[in-house]
Design a protein around this motif. Structure first.
Motif, PDB file in Angstrom:
ATOM      1  N   ALA A  98       0.672  -1.116  -0.049  1.00  0.00           N
ATOM      2  CA  ALA A  98      -0.120   0.009  -0.085  1.00  0.00           C
ATOM      3  C   ALA A  98       0.900   1.104   0.071  1.00  0.00           C
ATOM      4  N   PHE A  99       1.956   1.265   0.646  1.00  0.00           N
ATOM      5  CA  PHE A  99       2.739   2.397   0.876  1.00  0.00           C
ATOM      6  C   PHE A  99       3.216   2.928  -0.425  1.00  0.00           C
ATOM      7  N   SER A 100       4.007   2.027  -1.102  1.00  0.00           N
ATOM      8  CA  SER A 100       4.526   2.115  -2.368  1.00  0.00           C
ATOM      9  C   SER A 100       3.667   2.626  -3.567  1.00  0.00           C
ATOM     10  N   MET A 101       2.363   1.904  -3.531  1.00  0.00           N
ATOM     11  CA  MET A 101       1.304   2.276  -4.431  1.00  0.00           C
ATOM     12  C   MET A 101       0.741   3.711  -4.553  1.00  0.00           C
ATOM     13  N   SER A 102       0.370   4.016  -3.087  1.00  0.00           N
ATOM     14  CA  SER A 102       0.152   5.301  -2.575  1.00  0.00           C
ATOM     15  C   SER A 102       0.946   6.367  -3.128  1.00  0.00           C
ATOM     16  N   MET A 103       2.481   6.192  -2.883  1.00  0.00           N
ATOM     17  CA  MET A 103       3.279   6.839  -3.170  1.00  0.00           C
ATOM     18  C   MET A 103       3.463   7.046  -4.740  1.00  0.00           C
ATOM     19  N   TRP A 104       3.372   6.227  -5.595  1.00  0.00           N
ATOM     20  CA  TRP A 104       3.387   6.366  -6.842  1.00  0.00           C
ATOM     21  C   TRP A 104       2.050   7.193  -7.442  1.00  0.00           C
ATOM     22  N   ASN A 105       1.031   6.849  -6.987  1.00  0.00           N
ATOM     23  CA  ASN A 105      -0.390   7.549  -7.376  1.00  0.00           C
ATOM     24  C   ASN A 105      -0.252   8.900  -7.129  1.00  0.00           C
ATOM     25  N   VAL A 147      14.185   9.338  -8.537  1.00  0.00           N
ATOM     26  CA  VAL A 147      13.740   9.963  -6.707  1.00  0.00           C
ATOM     27  C   VAL A 147      13.055   9.040  -6.189  1.00  0.00           C
ATOM     28  N   CYS A 148      11.969   9.052  -6.832  1.00  0.00           N
ATOM     29  CA  CYS A 148      10.866   7.997  -5.974  1.00  0.00           C
ATOM     30  C   CYS A 148      11.495   6.642  -5.662  1.00  0.00           C
ATOM     31  N   PHE A 149      12.035   6.009  -6.455  1.00  0.00           N
ATOM     32  CA  PHE A 149      12.766   4.558  -6.257  1.00  0.00           C
ATOM     33  C   PHE A 149      13.834   4.852  -4.797  1.00  0.00           C
ATOM     34  N   TRP A 150      14.494   5.861  -4.906  1.00  0.00           N
ATOM     35  CA  TRP A 150      15.564   6.175  -4.026  1.00  0.00           C
ATOM     36  C   TRP A 150      15.100   6.426  -2.786  1.00  0.00           C
ATOM     37  N   ARG A 151      14.000   7.244  -2.583  1.00  0.00           N
ATOM     38  CA  ARG A 151      13.379   7.886  -1.408  1.00  0.00           C
ATOM     39  C   ARG A 151      12.561   6.701  -0.896  1.00  0.00           C
ATOM     40  N   ASN A 152      11.982   5.619  -1.421  1.00  0.00           N
ATOM     41  CA  ASN A 152      11.174   4.471  -1.411  1.00  0.00           C
ATOM     42  C   ASN A 152      12.154   3.647  -0.421  1.00  0.00           C
TER      43      ASN A 152
END
Length: 203
Positions: A98-105, A147-152
């Motif tokens: 859920a965390f990663s999916m919400s971040m991407w959306n 940036v998203c991958f790195w921060r995740n």
């Protein structure tokens, strides 16, 4: 050769280069593909290197719990610490809970892209190649994905090593802030001319 001189033994002339290292790594890991990553110049080297390692082979190059177990340097518990469901491995960490999916959306919506249901890391990597986008927007989106991958990954490590549970809203705010900081540092005149980061998203 004189004292204090260094040479790269893998090259007949003793010259060292990034290309030589890449060839050496590929030869050292025959079971690993050697993908080509077009580095993004406006994000820091650490983000580019992280994406390169991620593309090489997540199970070997990114130290997830599952990867460490396969190297016999971890216990048998490979459960994801972020959700308690699924294994701590690449596709799950970056797209499968859920965390990663919400971040991407949230980030993709901010970038003006529709919601995207990814099932693996490879599903995300080419998202900047969508038809109808200007070259500038593609360049920005490509960097923001890094940036998203790195921060995740940082959120995952904070949970394991600092017992700090990630907050999607805070992480997305940081992603936007890092993106603006790094992009504006590389393209000062461009950002100032366009009257801010938000206008860049409209190009």
């Amino acid at each position: 050769m004189g004292a204090g001189l260094w040479r790269w033994d893998d090259d007949p002339g003793g010259s060292f280069s990034a290309v030589a290292v890449r060839k050496w790594l590929a030869a050292s890991c025959p079971g690993v593909s050697n993908p080509k990553l077009d580095w993004c110049k406006w994000v820091p080297i650490k983000c580019n290197i992280f994406m390169w390692r991620l593309m090489l082979n997540m199970l070997k190059w990114i130290p997830t719990k599952l990867a460490l177990l396969r190297r016999n340097i971890n216990d048998e518990n490979t459960t994801c610490v972020l959700c308690g469901d699924g294994e701590d491995e690449g596709d799950h960490i970056f797209t499968g809970y859920a965390f990663s999916m919400s971040m991407w959306n949230d980030v993709l919506r901010w970038l003006g892209l529709p919601n995207y249901f990814a099932f693996s890391v490879s599903d995300i990597l080419d998202i900047h190649k969508v038809d109808g986008l200007s070259a500038t927007r593609k360049h920005i989106i490509k960097g923001m994905v890094m940036v998203c991958f790195w921060r995740n990954w940082r959120a995952r490590n904070d949970c394991i090593f600092n017992q700090k549970m990630g907050n999607v809203v805070e992480v997305v705010v940081e992603i936007k802030a890092f993106g603006f900081l790094w992009f504006s540092n590389r393209y000062k005149d461009f950002v100032n001319h366009r009257k801010g980061w938000s206008n860049v998203m409209l190009l």
